[in-house]
Design an enzyme around this catalytic site. Structure first.
Site, PDB file in Angstrom:
ATOM      1  N   LYS A   1      -8.464   3.083   9.359  1.00 49.65           N
ATOM      2  CA  LYS A   1      -9.785   3.443   8.781  1.00 49.65           C
ATOM      3  C   LYS A   1     -10.743   3.418   9.818  1.00 49.65           C
ATOM      4  O   LYS A   1     -11.558   2.696  10.049  1.00 49.65           O
ATOM      5  CB  LYS A   1     -10.128   2.486   7.748  1.00 49.65           C
ATOM      6  CG  LYS A   1      -9.115   2.785   6.357  1.00 49.65           C
ATOM      7  CD  LYS A   1      -9.928   1.523   5.439  1.00 49.65           C
ATOM      8  CE  LYS A   1      -8.978   1.761   4.370  1.00 49.65           C
ATOM      9  NZ  LYS A   1      -9.526   0.916   3.010  1.00 49.65           N
ATOM     10  N   ARG A  13       0.934  -1.278  -0.196  1.00 50.04           N
ATOM     11  CA  ARG A  13      -0.049   0.018  -0.095  1.00 50.04           C
ATOM     12  C   ARG A  13       0.823   1.135  -0.017  1.00 50.04           C
ATOM     13  O   ARG A  13       1.613   1.408   1.207  1.00 50.04           O
ATOM     14  CB  ARG A  13      -0.891   0.123   1.321  1.00 50.04           C
ATOM     15  CG  ARG A  13      -1.839  -1.129   1.257  1.00 50.04           C
ATOM     16  CD  ARG A  13      -2.545  -0.961   2.822  1.00 50.04           C
ATOM     17  NE  ARG A  13      -3.524  -0.035   2.901  1.00 50.04           N
ATOM     18  CZ  ARG A  13      -3.428   1.349   3.375  1.00 50.04           C
ATOM     19  NH1 ARG A  13      -2.463   1.444   3.872  1.00 50.04           N
ATOM     20  NH2 ARG A  13      -4.426   2.058   3.519  1.00 50.04           N
ATOM     21  N   SER A  61     -11.995  -7.041  -1.139  1.00 48.72           N
ATOM     22  CA  SER A  61     -12.567  -6.822  -0.116  1.00 48.72           C
ATOM     23  C   SER A  61     -14.005  -6.953  -0.024  1.00 48.72           C
ATOM     24  O   SER A  61     -14.820  -6.499  -0.830  1.00 48.72           O
ATOM     25  CB  SER A  61     -12.267  -5.173   0.156  1.00 48.72           C
ATOM     26  OG  SER A  61     -11.154  -4.862   0.421  1.00 48.72           O
TER      27      SER A  61
END
Length: 215
Positions: free
Chosen positions: A143, A44, A113
């Site tokens: 998140k 990421r 996801s």
């Protein structure tokens, strides 16, 4: 590894997501020492410019290959192909499983996801996904407003026959019940990288798989 292999299944264990860094060298310095504890590493790299991203990604891919750790790229099947990654992870706003498969080949690992939605998991499994990620199971500093998933979702999705990844606020203390409910991998960023001793934290997550705590 890579696209020349028949499609592989991720082994159970720690699914490590790289921390947000604006410096490729720092990302590598933080990540490479943890490869001995990881089953999978997901790149990421939202803070890296393209040139640095490619150079960093290639070095991480090589290190993962040498450590027999699956190397997955977040969000971007095109980048995964450019880096000769083992696969890509797709969120709800990313490419379809079919498009990613056509780009990366039959040997690639395509993860998805599924958030808190069993119907989404069922549909993506039928489209050819290789693993299903559910979460967030707990509040996450990465998140904080992510939708929340239940333990029941892990057991309900067993019928789909694919590895299940749990994500979202997972700690060595709360990971055991997730594994007992059916999680094959625990996906972690801050729980490892923000720890005072990241290697010790990674080892602690692996203990969840040795003696999972019943939910």
């Amino acid at each position: 590894c890579g696209s020349d292999m028949t499609r592989r299944r991720l082994p159970r264990g720690l699914y490590l997501l790289t921390p947000d860094e604006h410096d490729g060298e720092r990302l590598l310095a933080r990540t490479l020492p943890l490869l001995p504890f990881a089953s999978c590493v997901q790149l990421r790299a939202k803070g890296l410019d393209r040139h640095v991203l490619l150079a960093t990604g290639r070095r991480l891919r090589t290190a993962c290959r040498e450590s027999d750790v699956a190397f997955i790229v977040n969000d971007d099947p095109g980048l995964a192909r450019e880096l000769d990654a083992d696969g890509a992870h797709l969120g709800e706003d990313d490419a379809s499983v079919g498009d990613a498969r056509r780009l990366l080949g039959d040997g690639a690992i395509i993860g998805v996801s599924c958030y808190d939605v069993l119907a989404r998991a069922r549909r993506l499994a039928s489209e050819g996904a290789d693993y299903l990620a559910f979460g967030a199971f707990f509040p996450s500093p990465t998140k904080p407003r992510a939708r929340r998933a239940s333990l029941q979702l892990l057991s309900d999705s067993a019928v789909l026959g694919l590895p299940r990844v749990a994500i979202g606020g997972i700690t060595p203390e709360n990971g055991g019940p997730l594994v007992a409910a059916g999680a094959d991998l625990l996906a972690v960023i801050s729980g490892v990288f923000d720890a005072a001793d990241p290697a010790a934290a990674a080892r602690a997550y692996l203990s969840c798989f040795k003696d999972p705590t019943p939910a």
